[in-house]
Design a protein around this motif. Structure first.
Motif, mmCIF file in Angstrom:
data_model
loop_
_atom_site.group_PDB
_atom_site.id
_atom_site.type_symbol
_atom_site.label_atom_id
_atom_site.label_comp_id
_atom_site.label_asym_id
_atom_site.label_seq_id
_atom_site.Cartn_x
_atom_site.Cartn_y
_atom_site.Cartn_z
ATOM 1 N N GLU A 1 8.157 0.186 -6.977
ATOM 2 C CA GLU A 1 9.427 0.285 -6.786
ATOM 3 C C GLU A 1 9.860 0.703 -5.290
ATOM 4 O OE1 GLU A 1 10.386 3.496 -9.582
ATOM 5 O OE2 GLU A 1 10.780 2.214 -10.959
ATOM 6 N N GLU A 2 8.540 1.259 -4.529
ATOM 7 C CA GLU A 2 8.869 1.463 -3.032
ATOM 8 C C GLU A 2 8.656 0.269 -2.237
ATOM 9 O OE1 GLU A 2 9.876 4.426 -2.352
ATOM 10 O OE2 GLU A 2 9.196 6.054 -3.649
ATOM 11 N N ASP A 3 8.426 -0.959 -2.706
ATOM 12 C CA ASP A 3 8.319 -2.289 -2.033
ATOM 13 C C ASP A 3 7.069 -1.974 -1.152
ATOM 14 O OD1 ASP A 3 10.485 -3.910 -2.994
ATOM 15 O OD2 ASP A 3 11.777 -2.866 -1.833
ATOM 16 N N VAL A 4 6.135 -1.236 -1.593
ATOM 17 C CA VAL A 4 4.800 -1.486 -0.740
ATOM 18 C C VAL A 4 4.153 -2.767 -1.018
ATOM 19 C CG1 VAL A 4 2.463 -0.192 -0.489
ATOM 20 C CG2 VAL A 4 4.599 0.981 -1.044
ATOM 21 N N ASP A 5 3.737 -3.372 0.109
ATOM 22 C CA ASP A 5 3.176 -4.678 0.065
ATOM 23 C C ASP A 5 1.996 -4.741 -0.866
ATOM 24 O OD1 ASP A 5 2.082 -7.269 0.581
ATOM 25 O OD2 ASP A 5 2.210 -6.775 2.873
ATOM 26 N N ILE B 1 -2.844 12.419 9.609
ATOM 27 C CA ILE B 1 -1.119 12.422 9.217
ATOM 28 C C ILE B 1 -1.166 11.589 8.195
ATOM 29 C CG2 ILE B 1 -0.471 13.181 11.452
ATOM 30 C CD1 ILE B 1 0.499 10.374 11.835
ATOM 31 N N ARG B 2 0.062 11.885 7.258
ATOM 32 C CA ARG B 2 0.550 10.917 6.365
ATOM 33 C C ARG B 2 1.593 9.916 6.935
ATOM 34 N NH1 ARG B 2 2.023 14.465 3.465
ATOM 35 N NH2 ARG B 2 4.317 14.733 4.049
ATOM 36 N N LEU B 3 1.283 9.009 7.330
ATOM 37 C CA LEU B 3 2.298 8.318 8.176
ATOM 38 C C LEU B 3 3.599 7.727 7.436
ATOM 39 C CD1 LEU B 3 2.708 6.681 10.941
ATOM 40 C CD2 LEU B 3 1.672 4.686 9.853
ATOM 41 N N GLU B 4 3.372 7.532 6.344
ATOM 42 C CA GLU B 4 4.695 7.247 5.321
ATOM 43 C C GLU B 4 4.443 7.666 3.955
ATOM 44 O OE1 GLU B 4 7.005 3.031 4.107
ATOM 45 O OE2 GLU B 4 5.384 2.818 5.249
ATOM 46 N N GLY B 5 5.493 8.369 3.543
ATOM 47 C CA GLY B 5 5.555 9.044 2.324
ATOM 48 C C GLY B 5 5.436 8.008 1.209
ATOM 49 N N ASP B 6 6.122 6.908 1.334
ATOM 50 C CA ASP B 6 6.234 5.779 0.148
ATOM 51 C C ASP B 6 4.833 5.341 -0.217
ATOM 52 O OD1 ASP B 6 8.926 6.378 0.070
ATOM 53 O OD2 ASP B 6 9.283 4.524 1.299
ATOM 54 N N ALA C 1 2.324 4.043 -14.526
ATOM 55 C CA ALA C 1 3.396 4.542 -13.770
ATOM 56 C C ALA C 1 2.997 4.883 -12.440
ATOM 57 C CB ALA C 1 3.564 5.985 -14.528
ATOM 58 N N MET C 2 1.705 5.121 -11.867
ATOM 59 C CA MET C 2 1.569 5.164 -10.523
ATOM 60 C C MET C 2 1.563 3.619 -9.807
ATOM 61 S SD MET C 2 1.016 7.237 -7.894
ATOM 62 C CE MET C 2 0.420 8.656 -8.536
ATOM 63 N N MET C 3 1.165 2.784 -10.393
ATOM 64 C CA MET C 3 1.173 1.380 -9.882
ATOM 65 C C MET C 3 2.606 0.798 -9.904
ATOM 66 S SD MET C 3 -0.161 -2.137 -11.748
ATOM 67 C CE MET C 3 1.034 -2.076 -12.912
ATOM 68 N N ASN C 4 3.507 1.037 -10.619
ATOM 69 C CA ASN C 4 4.998 1.006 -10.657
ATOM 70 C C ASN C 4 5.842 1.643 -9.759
ATOM 71 O OD1 ASN C 4 7.269 -0.551 -12.015
ATOM 72 N ND2 ASN C 4 7.742 1.679 -12.170
ATOM 73 N N LEU C 5 5.157 2.876 -9.264
ATOM 74 C CA LEU C 5 5.931 3.479 -8.213
ATOM 75 C C LEU C 5 5.499 3.036 -6.916
ATOM 76 C CD1 LEU C 5 7.146 6.229 -7.217
ATOM 77 C CD2 LEU C 5 4.970 7.163 -7.281
ATOM 78 N N SER D 1 -4.783 12.134 -5.541
ATOM 79 C CA SER D 1 -4.037 11.607 -4.620
ATOM 80 C C SER D 1 -4.272 9.984 -4.617
ATOM 81 C CB SER D 1 -4.322 11.957 -3.003
ATOM 82 O OG SER D 1 -3.373 11.282 -2.205
ATOM 83 N N ALA D 2 -3.297 9.305 -4.739
ATOM 84 C CA ALA D 2 -3.084 7.651 -4.473
ATOM 85 C C ALA D 2 -2.482 7.479 -3.214
ATOM 86 C CB ALA D 2 -2.710 7.032 -5.719
ATOM 87 N N TRP D 3 -3.113 6.286 -2.735
ATOM 88 C CA TRP D 3 -2.201 5.915 -1.126
ATOM 89 C C TRP D 3 -2.718 4.293 -0.890
ATOM 90 C CZ3 TRP D 3 -6.936 8.571 -1.508
ATOM 91 C CH2 TRP D 3 -7.944 8.259 -0.863
ATOM 92 N N ALA D 4 -1.775 3.795 -0.082
ATOM 93 C CA ALA D 4 -2.046 2.501 0.361
ATOM 94 C C ALA D 4 -2.772 2.786 1.636
ATOM 95 C CB ALA D 4 -0.560 1.640 0.444
#
Length: 297
Positions: A172-176, A282-287, A165-169, A242-245
């Motif tokens: 879905e946000e079009d993260v590279d 900072i969190r630069l981008e919420g997606d 589900a996290m990978m799909n999230l 927390s998961a992030w790019a």
């Protein structure tokens, strides 16, 4: 009878510095109270339906976020009379211990700001809460709508379904897909994952998790365990993982960890071991930054 004393100082078990610093975007804040980072949104296009028509002007959303470094320090005094009676020279080990503590402080800065409020707007005067910027995963693995936080009280252990589900999230946000992605969890989640068949079986996963006793990468995430993750404030029964790019979080450093060993003439010329750090995040981008509540025990 004689007594024997060690000529070495042994460090007790502790996290030796920062675990997360190398997994976020690092920037240097030079001679400024605040640092601003510009963000460019999604461009739009429209179909041409007439010949020789007017050229459309479609504004691309442009925004910025503010990072404000904070200062941290620590110091220890070594009395000269004590040093004369010691077999060891503790100055360098003390400085190393302070550097490790400030390294752990860097992790606290990253974790707090990844899941906290962020300052945005032309001069950073607008505050955006996490719930209005990023998505959360409930205990059952469902994803909340933007503007709400994950509901506490129904947490379960990490599962393959939650990982998917996290990978799909992120998809879905079009993260590279080429941007490295990380998931910081507690040691408990790593323990649970090692019992998941799909994680430790060679039939499903090329990472030999059981032979190394840890999960380094799986399902597109590099896994990092930390004992410094916060509890959910609403219930205190769940861990906020927390998961992030990688470029979704910025660590801005005005001064790296710096140590000084000097004499203090106001303290009978005792030696002072002093260390300091100036940094913020900072969190630069919420997606690109999301949380998942996991069962505490």
């Amino acid at each position: 009878f004689t007594e024997q004393y060690s000529a070495l100082l042994y460090m007790l078990s502790q996290q030796k510095g920062s675990k997360l610093r190398s997994f976020v975007r690092n920037e240097t804040v030079n001679n400024a109270r605040n640092a601003y980072f510009e963000r460019l949104g999604v461009a739009t296009a429209q179909e041409i339906t007439t010949r020789h028509g007017d050229t459309p002007l479609n504004e691309i959303p442009h925004s910025r976020r503010r990072l404000t470094p904070a200062d941290y320090n620590t110091a220890t005094l070594l009395d000269n009379a004590d040093q004369l009676k010691m077999l060891i020279d503790p100055k360098s080990p003390y400085a190393n211990a302070q550097a490790m503590e400030l390294g752990r402080t860097i992790d606290d800065i990253i974790i707090t700001n990844a899941l906290g409020d962020v300052s945005t707007g032309q001069s950073g005067g607008t505050t955006v809460a996490f719930k209005d910027d990023s998505r959360s995963m409930n205990g059952d693995g469902t994803i909340t709508a933007l503007g709400t936080l994950a509901s506490a009280g129904t947490e379960t252990d990490i599962t393959l379904a939650k990982i998917l589900a996290m990978m799909n999230l992120f998809n879905e946000e079009d993260v590279d897909v080429d941007i490295p992605k990380y998931w910081c969890v507690s040691p408990r989640e790593i323990q649970i994952m090692l019992a998941i068949t799909e994680v430790n079986s060679a039939d499903f996963n090329t990472v030999k998790a059981l032979t190394t006793g840890k999960v380094e990468s799986y399902m597109g995430f590099t896994w990092i365990w930390s004992t410094r993750l916060p509890l959910d404030a609403a219930s205190e029964t769940a861990t906020r993982t927390s998961a992030w790019a990688e470029d979704g979080i910025i660590l801005g450093t005005a001064e790296n960890i710096t140590s000084r060993i000097t004499e203090r003439d106001d303290k009978n010329y005792s030696v002072q071991v002093y260390s300091e750090l100036s940094a913020g995040a900072i969190r630069l981008e919420g997606d690109k930054v999301h949380e998942a509540l996991m069962d505490l025990a």
